[in-house]
Design a protein around this motif. Structure first.
Motif, short mmCIF file in Angstrom:
data_model
loop_
_atom_site.label_atom_id
_atom_site.label_comp_id
_atom_site.label_asym_id
_atom_site.label_seq_id
_atom_site.Cartn_x
_atom_site.Cartn_y
_atom_site.Cartn_z
N MET A 181 0.84 -1.20 0.00
CA MET A 181 0.00 0.00 0.00
C MET A 181 0.88 1.25 0.00
N ASN A 182 0.64 2.17 -0.90
CA ASN A 182 1.44 3.38 -0.92
C ASN A 182 0.56 4.62 -0.89
N PRO A 183 0.26 5.10 0.33
CA PRO A 183 -0.67 6.22 0.46
C PRO A 183 -0.04 7.51 -0.07
N ASP A 184 -0.90 8.45 -0.45
CA ASP A 184 -0.44 9.76 -0.91
C ASP A 184 -0.24 10.66 0.32
N LEU A 185 1.02 10.88 0.69
CA LEU A 185 1.32 11.62 1.91
C LEU A 185 1.59 13.10 1.64
N SER A 186 1.30 13.56 0.43
CA SER A 186 1.63 14.96 0.11
C SER A 186 0.93 15.98 1.03
N PRO A 187 -0.30 15.70 1.53
CA PRO A 187 -0.87 16.69 2.47
C PRO A 187 -0.02 16.86 3.73
N LEU A 188 0.68 15.79 4.12
CA LEU A 188 1.56 15.90 5.29
C LEU A 188 2.78 16.76 4.95
N ALA A 189 3.33 16.54 3.77
CA ALA A 189 4.46 17.38 3.32
C ALA A 189 4.03 18.84 3.30
N ASP A 190 2.80 19.10 2.80
CA ASP A 190 2.30 20.48 2.74
C ASP A 190 2.18 21.08 4.15
N ALA A 191 1.65 20.28 5.06
CA ALA A 191 1.46 20.77 6.44
C ALA A 191 2.81 21.10 7.09
N LEU A 192 3.82 20.28 6.80
CA LEU A 192 5.16 20.54 7.36
C LEU A 192 5.73 21.83 6.78
N ALA A 193 5.55 22.02 5.47
CA ALA A 193 6.03 23.25 4.83
C ALA A 193 5.34 24.46 5.47
N GLU A 194 4.04 24.33 5.65
CA GLU A 194 3.23 25.40 6.26
C GLU A 194 3.75 25.72 7.67
N ALA A 195 4.07 24.68 8.43
CA ALA A 195 4.54 24.86 9.81
C ALA A 195 6.04 25.21 9.85
N GLU A 196 6.67 25.20 8.68
CA GLU A 196 8.11 25.50 8.58
C GLU A 196 8.97 24.61 9.47
N VAL A 197 8.70 23.31 9.40
CA VAL A 197 9.54 22.34 10.13
C VAL A 197 10.06 21.31 9.13
N ASP A 198 11.12 20.60 9.55
CA ASP A 198 11.79 19.68 8.63
C ASP A 198 11.12 18.31 8.52
N GLY A 199 10.44 17.89 9.60
CA GLY A 199 9.91 16.53 9.57
C GLY A 199 8.76 16.34 10.54
N TYR A 200 8.17 15.16 10.46
CA TYR A 200 7.05 14.79 11.34
C TYR A 200 7.52 13.58 12.12
N LEU A 201 7.32 13.62 13.45
CA LEU A 201 7.89 12.58 14.30
C LEU A 201 6.80 11.86 15.07
N LYS A 260 -9.39 5.79 1.58
CA LYS A 260 -8.83 4.44 1.52
C LYS A 260 -8.37 4.08 0.11
N THR A 261 -7.27 3.34 0.02
CA THR A 261 -6.86 2.72 -1.24
C THR A 261 -7.78 1.52 -1.51
N ASP A 262 -7.73 1.00 -2.73
CA ASP A 262 -8.55 -0.18 -3.05
C ASP A 262 -8.23 -1.34 -2.10
N GLU A 263 -6.96 -1.47 -1.77
CA GLU A 263 -6.54 -2.56 -0.89
C GLU A 263 -7.18 -2.40 0.50
N GLU A 264 -7.21 -1.17 1.00
CA GLU A 264 -7.82 -0.94 2.30
C GLU A 264 -9.32 -1.20 2.27
N VAL A 265 -9.97 -0.77 1.18
CA VAL A 265 -11.41 -1.04 1.04
C VAL A 265 -11.65 -2.55 1.08
N GLU A 266 -10.78 -3.30 0.42
CA GLU A 266 -10.92 -4.76 0.42
C GLU A 266 -10.76 -5.32 1.83
N HIS A 267 -9.86 -4.74 2.61
CA HIS A 267 -9.69 -5.20 4.00
C HIS A 267 -10.97 -4.95 4.82
#
Lengths: 391, 391
Positions: B1-21, B146-153
């Protein structure tokens, strides 16, 4: 149940803070223990040497008042939660409520556990409350000494465990063997099938569990391998069950090792030695003895016969490669330790005694009972035969 | 499963931090989702727009390398954990390791969730890392789609749920009635007995659950009352089952309401109306519609016939007194909301639709299916008949 919380009061005095703060659901055992309140969503518990107070949602207020061990229960709405959310937003609104709740009890500084939520800590700091991490497991240490009622809860979970072990053993015993593989009702008997039988039996006895170990052959040589696939004759099968009573939340824990058919000479030798190590550990359990001494008693037996232990070789990956035991209660692993780091045992400590030997070439062997330390020794809370071979 | 994490990248840019822990075990669903690693003890996940990296104990290293979705996996020992513990003690030693791990990825500032452990946050702050709470559920929002795989789960968990509901219904159907109470095999048929049957059936389908609702009569009028004691004829029995697949960790959720014997005219009227509200809600589900609109469709039906809802009377304690539904996935309650606060529905959202009417004088009624929002409407993941009376 009224635990003796004076060590927590002492730790707060030492840290020079007014109270101890928790913000967690009852899945966190320290929260369940300190509040006496079982709730699926996080709530706040404040302990001061004078009283224990809860801060809960309106939804939980009635139940918290009736069921918790707190002296006082407050609602979010008592501190104008909705109004504050309107004015400051959900997050800051909540933090202001917690800060006012603390102020109500004259608390300006609190200690909190290592895993206390950062959001709440930084939020109440903003409101002028001092928050520091208490770098000791004080509540967990208090929890290690069980009241009679808690010992009875563990005992009851262990009785359900005995029924589950019996069901598993009967399944192995009634199996037939074809080409070295166990069969039951015309199908291969698998680890999964035996686990299912264990889980169903536990359910019927009011217990639940997340995982069980039914591991055969080389699988059984990894102490934490859960096991899978068909079970084979003449190989060791390790069955380790650690259920939780759904109503009291206390755990049981027991391990037995079986061979369906005939054990090899080496397996028999290791089994008898493990039995001896097990008895040596039990003989060492008494108040004043340390967990380390109990663990050393096991290492002495194994090393005498030339098997590696982590004491003789810290890098060993065969032999006796784990601790002798652990405390058990609301958590399946808790204090005290029965390991090289194990401190003094006290009456009311409930611990597992579980020596074992592991080698992928030979299989795994482990024998585990659960005992409570008493004023003059220990009482075994387990009543289940110890035997290796099943016909 | 490979989720689209770009909203998290955007939120980090917005918060001006390097990473999410994250520092949690996989019981925390955001951790399980982001790391793709199922482990019982806490471990550290660092997300940066470039990569996802884990920091785990040596014990978990092999499995984390094989099973997680991280680009890189590091061990505590890679950063001299034992040496640092020797020099600075266990707590500070661990914090220094985490800080060096972050430094390795060029991370000087991180955002963390509300419930990130305070000890780790303050500890790495001591080492010069900036830590702030990200005051939005970004990962939880990503998880809602959900991805198709998650819907199947989810679908697979719901199929197990259907088998469990069938077992419960058959138990009610095969019961006899004496003096208004249900009997089976010569014993009173209780909520507890039906729950046991449900749980055993789920276990045999690879699912587990902590709780089930089998609530009769006035019990059924409290939406969260789990129910207990003998079941009675001619009264509503609400059965709400929300199992979790033990291997995929995804949930199902379904509710049916039965009457053994004959429903009163008022119960029948309420049941038919709930069925109508249920259909109205489903008709409203499509991408672009909001959870609020779906919820309003239910309120419209109930209010038209003169029943209270929390929309018509926020203090109502009878009538339709909860939300229409909720998202479901790794958590049994997650985003999106199908409630007055519910935002826009998107393809891949999986939600429950569960209108109901409650009154201690009449009993409780609820009908619940699980659906996935599709490009042009929804697909119902539930295949179970909707009927009230059992002969």
């Amino acid at each position: 149940m009224n635990p003796d919380l004076s060590p927590l009061a002492d730790a707060l005095a030492e840290a020079e803070v007014d109270g101890y703060l928790l913000d967690a659901d009852s899945g966190e055992s320290d929260q369940l223990y300190l509040s006496g309140f079982d709730a699926p969503d996080p709530f706040v518990t404040l302990y001061t040497p004078e009283e224990t107070a809860l801060l809960v949602s309106g939804l939980e207020y009635g139940r918290a008042t009736e069921e918790s061990r707190a002296d006082e229960v407050a609602r979010l709405s008592d501190y104008g939660f909705q109004e504050k959310v309107g004015e400051y937003g959900r997050t800051e609104g909540k933090h202001r409520v917690v800060a006012e709740f603390l102020d109500d009890y004259g608390v300006e500084s609190v200690a909190a556990p290592e895993r206390f939520p950062l959001g709440t800590a930084d939020g109440v700091r903003e409101q002028g409350v001092s928050v520091e991490v208490l770098d000791e497991d004080v509540v967990t240490e208090i929890r290690a000494v069980k009241t009679d009622e808690e010992v009875e809860h563990v005992h009851a979970a262990q009785r359900a465990n005995e029924a589950a072990m019996r069901a598993a053993e009967e399944l192995l015993e009634s199996a037939t063997v074809e080409d070295g593989v166990l069969y039951r009702d015309g199908e291969q008997l698998t680890s999964e099938r035996v686990k299912e039988e264990i889980e169903v039996t536990l359910l019927r006895h009011g217990c639940a569990l997340d995982e069980t170990i039914v591991a055969c052959g080389a699988d059984a040589a990894g102490p934490h391998n859960r096991g899978s696939g068909p079970l084979r004759a003449d190989e060791t099968i390790v069955i380790d069950i650690f259920p939780r009573d759904k109503s009291t939340k206390y755990h049981g824990d027991m391990t037995r090792t079986f061979v369906k058919g005939e054990a090899s000479e080496e397996v028999r030798r290791r089994y008898d030695l493990t039995r001896e190590a097990f008895e040596a550990a039990l003989d060492a359990v008494e108040p004043g003895a340390t967990g380390k001494e109990v663990h050393d008693a096991v290492c002495d037996v194994y090393e005498r016969e030339g098997y590696d232990t982590l004491r003789s070789d810290p890098a060993a990956d065969t032999g006796f490669i784990h601790s002798t035991g652990h405390g058990i209660g609301l958590d399946v692993h808790e204090l005290p330790r029965v390991s090289p780091e194990g401190g003094e045992l006290k009456p009311g400590h409930v611990v597992t005694i579980e020596p074992g030997l592991y080698d992928p070439e030979v299989g795994g062997i482990r024998i585990e009972d659960l005992v409570v330390v008493t004023e003059d020794g220990y009482e075994n809370l387990t009543d289940y035969p110890i035997r290796l071979e099943l016909a």
